[in-house]
Design a protein around this motif. Structure first.
Motif, PDB file in Angstrom:
ATOM      1  N   VAL A 151       1.271  -1.207  -0.288  1.00  0.00           N
ATOM      2  CA  VAL A 151       0.224   0.045   0.462  1.00  0.00           C
ATOM      3  C   VAL A 151       0.983   0.862  -0.328  1.00  0.00           C
ATOM      4  O   VAL A 151       1.602   1.488   0.867  1.00  0.00           O
ATOM      5  CB  VAL A 151      -0.892  -0.110   1.068  1.00  0.00           C
ATOM      6  N   VAL A 152       0.728   1.748  -1.181  1.00  0.00           N
ATOM      7  CA  VAL A 152       1.302   3.650  -1.062  1.00  0.00           C
ATOM      8  C   VAL A 152       0.254   4.279  -1.122  1.00  0.00           C
ATOM      9  O   VAL A 152      -0.456   4.482  -1.834  1.00  0.00           O
ATOM     10  CB  VAL A 152       1.918   3.836  -2.237  1.00  0.00           C
ATOM     11  N   ASP A 153       0.232   5.611  -0.190  1.00  0.00           N
ATOM     12  CA  ASP A 153      -0.389   6.877   0.071  1.00  0.00           C
ATOM     13  C   ASP A 153      -2.365   6.533  -0.143  1.00  0.00           C
ATOM     14  O   ASP A 153      -3.264   6.608  -0.814  1.00  0.00           O
ATOM     15  CB  ASP A 153      -0.383   7.331  -0.814  1.00  0.00           C
ATOM     16  N   GLY A 154      -2.210   5.009   0.962  1.00  0.00           N
ATOM     17  CA  GLY A 154      -3.649   4.486   0.394  1.00  0.00           C
ATOM     18  C   GLY A 154      -4.065   3.933  -0.523  1.00  0.00           C
ATOM     19  O   GLY A 154      -4.740   3.272  -1.008  1.00  0.00           O
ATOM     20  N   VAL A 155      -2.847   4.032  -1.642  1.00  0.00           N
ATOM     21  CA  VAL A 155      -3.635   2.606  -2.879  1.00  0.00           C
ATOM     22  C   VAL A 155      -2.561   1.336  -2.945  1.00  0.00           C
ATOM     23  O   VAL A 155      -1.385   1.332  -2.679  1.00  0.00           O
ATOM     24  CB  VAL A 155      -2.845   3.539  -4.413  1.00  0.00           C
ATOM     25  N   ALA A 195       6.223   5.905  -7.032  1.00  0.00           N
ATOM     26  CA  ALA A 195       4.735   5.154  -6.757  1.00  0.00           C
ATOM     27  C   ALA A 195       3.854   6.496  -6.523  1.00  0.00           C
ATOM     28  O   ALA A 195       3.056   6.636  -6.437  1.00  0.00           O
ATOM     29  CB  ALA A 195       4.529   4.254  -6.579  1.00  0.00           C
ATOM     30  N   ALA A 196       4.473   7.292  -5.495  1.00  0.00           N
ATOM     31  CA  ALA A 196       3.424   8.367  -4.858  1.00  0.00           C
ATOM     32  C   ALA A 196       3.668   9.570  -5.572  1.00  0.00           C
ATOM     33  O   ALA A 196       3.012  10.274  -5.194  1.00  0.00           O
ATOM     34  CB  ALA A 196       4.433   8.286  -2.919  1.00  0.00           C
ATOM     35  N   ALA A 197       4.440   9.526  -5.692  1.00  0.00           N
ATOM     36  CA  ALA A 197       4.535  11.374  -6.193  1.00  0.00           C
ATOM     37  C   ALA A 197       3.942  11.055  -7.731  1.00  0.00           C
ATOM     38  O   ALA A 197       4.181  12.125  -8.522  1.00  0.00           O
ATOM     39  CB  ALA A 197       5.837  11.292  -6.913  1.00  0.00           C
ATOM     40  N   LEU A 198       3.491   9.792  -8.175  1.00  0.00           N
ATOM     41  CA  LEU A 198       2.626   9.876  -9.511  1.00  0.00           C
ATOM     42  C   LEU A 198       1.077  10.860  -9.573  1.00  0.00           C
ATOM     43  O   LEU A 198       0.647   9.909  -8.518  1.00  0.00           O
ATOM     44  CB  LEU A 198       2.375   8.732 -10.302  1.00  0.00           C
ATOM     45  N   LYS A 199       0.776  11.696 -10.322  1.00  0.00           N
ATOM     46  CA  LYS A 199      -0.135  12.424 -10.199  1.00  0.00           C
ATOM     47  C   LYS A 199      -0.344  12.628 -11.291  1.00  0.00           C
ATOM     48  O   LYS A 199      -0.004  12.458 -12.273  1.00  0.00           O
ATOM     49  CB  LYS A 199       0.166  13.561  -9.435  1.00  0.00           C
ATOM     50  N   PRO A 200      -2.263  12.741 -11.814  1.00  0.00           N
ATOM     51  CA  PRO A 200      -2.463  12.510 -13.068  1.00  0.00           C
ATOM     52  C   PRO A 200      -2.668  13.426 -13.908  1.00  0.00           C
ATOM     53  O   PRO A 200      -2.577  14.743 -12.734  1.00  0.00           O
ATOM     54  CB  PRO A 200      -4.450  12.368 -12.521  1.00  0.00           C
ATOM     55  N   LEU A 201      -2.448  14.395 -14.609  1.00  0.00           N
ATOM     56  CA  LEU A 201      -1.767  15.448 -15.634  1.00  0.00           C
ATOM     57  C   LEU A 201      -3.437  15.542 -16.162  1.00  0.00           C
ATOM     58  O   LEU A 201      -3.733  15.049 -16.769  1.00  0.00           O
ATOM     59  CB  LEU A 201      -0.723  14.690 -16.678  1.00  0.00           C
TER      60      LEU A 201
END
Length: 217
Positions: A151-155, A195-201
């Motif tokens: 689990v990474v940031d709740g995901v 993985a935690a740094a990935l955000k939707p663009l």
């Protein structure tokens, strides 16, 4: 007649050839021939080898730093799916490779690769695509089955490990069918940072990313 032959043009005694004195060392070098030349070459090669062995060298390959913002912007605005990209990675992460394929090619899946050198000196990469997950994820992780979950940031991400390649992977497939994989020689902890740094663009006018500035000549 013999006496005349012994005289020079001016009637004086004819000049006698002079002998040149050379040192024994020079004489030896001049008469040694090919064997001496070969010995000199061998000596030079040995000297080069010694210098190579004692010269300090870095074990780390020198990798260039790349700017992936143009690819990120193109994928966010023109891609067939909502793309994800790293935002706010901590200091010490350095992008070393970027590759965007399939964009604008009808019938082909889009794939985006971003490679990073991590703060610990290991390799970590983002791989994302709208290719079928059952084909894409095993190829990117070099594994057929997940070994667990993290689990990474709740995901929740599936974990993979390829022992012979020393490759760790975290992977997840989104509801829209897009697969995201972070993979590399980096530890699971460092992969989790990526993985935690990935955000939707954002594909709208208020995009999370902006294109790299164009230099005017």
């Amino acid at each position: 007649p013999d006496a005349a032959a012994d005289r020079g043009p001016a009637g004086g005694p004819a000049a006698q050839p002079r002998s040149v004195q050379v040192s024994p060392g020079l004489y030896k070098r001049l008469t040694t021939g090919l064997g001496g030349f070969a010995s000199a070459i061998v000596a030079c090669l040995l000297l080069v080898g010694v210098i190579y062995l004692i010269t300090p060298r870095s074990n780390k390959e020198l990798l260039p730093t790349v700017d992936y913002r143009a690819q990120e912007w193109a994928l966010a605005h023109n891609g067939p799916y909502r793309a994800w990209g790293p935002q706010g990675l901590p200091a010490g992460w350095r992008a070393t490779s970027a590759r965007l394929t399939g964009l604008g090619e009808k019938g082909k899946p889009v794939q985006w690769h971003l490679g990073f050198l991590t703060p610990s000196g290991q390799y970590a990469a983002l791989e994302e695509s709208n290719e079928k997950a059952k084909e894409y994820v095993p190829r990117m992780t070099n594994s057929k089955a997940a070994t667990g979950a993290r689990v990474v940031d709740g995901v929740s991400w599936d974990t993979y490990f390829r022992r012979d390649k020393k490759a760790n992977s975290l992977a997840r497939t989104l509801p829209d069918g897009v697969s995201i994989v972070v993979v590399g020689t980096a530890s699971y902890d460092e992969l989790a940072v990526l993985a935690a740094a990935l955000k939707p663009l954002d594909k709208n006018g208020t995009s999370v990313v902006t294109p790299a500035p164009t230099q005017r000549s």
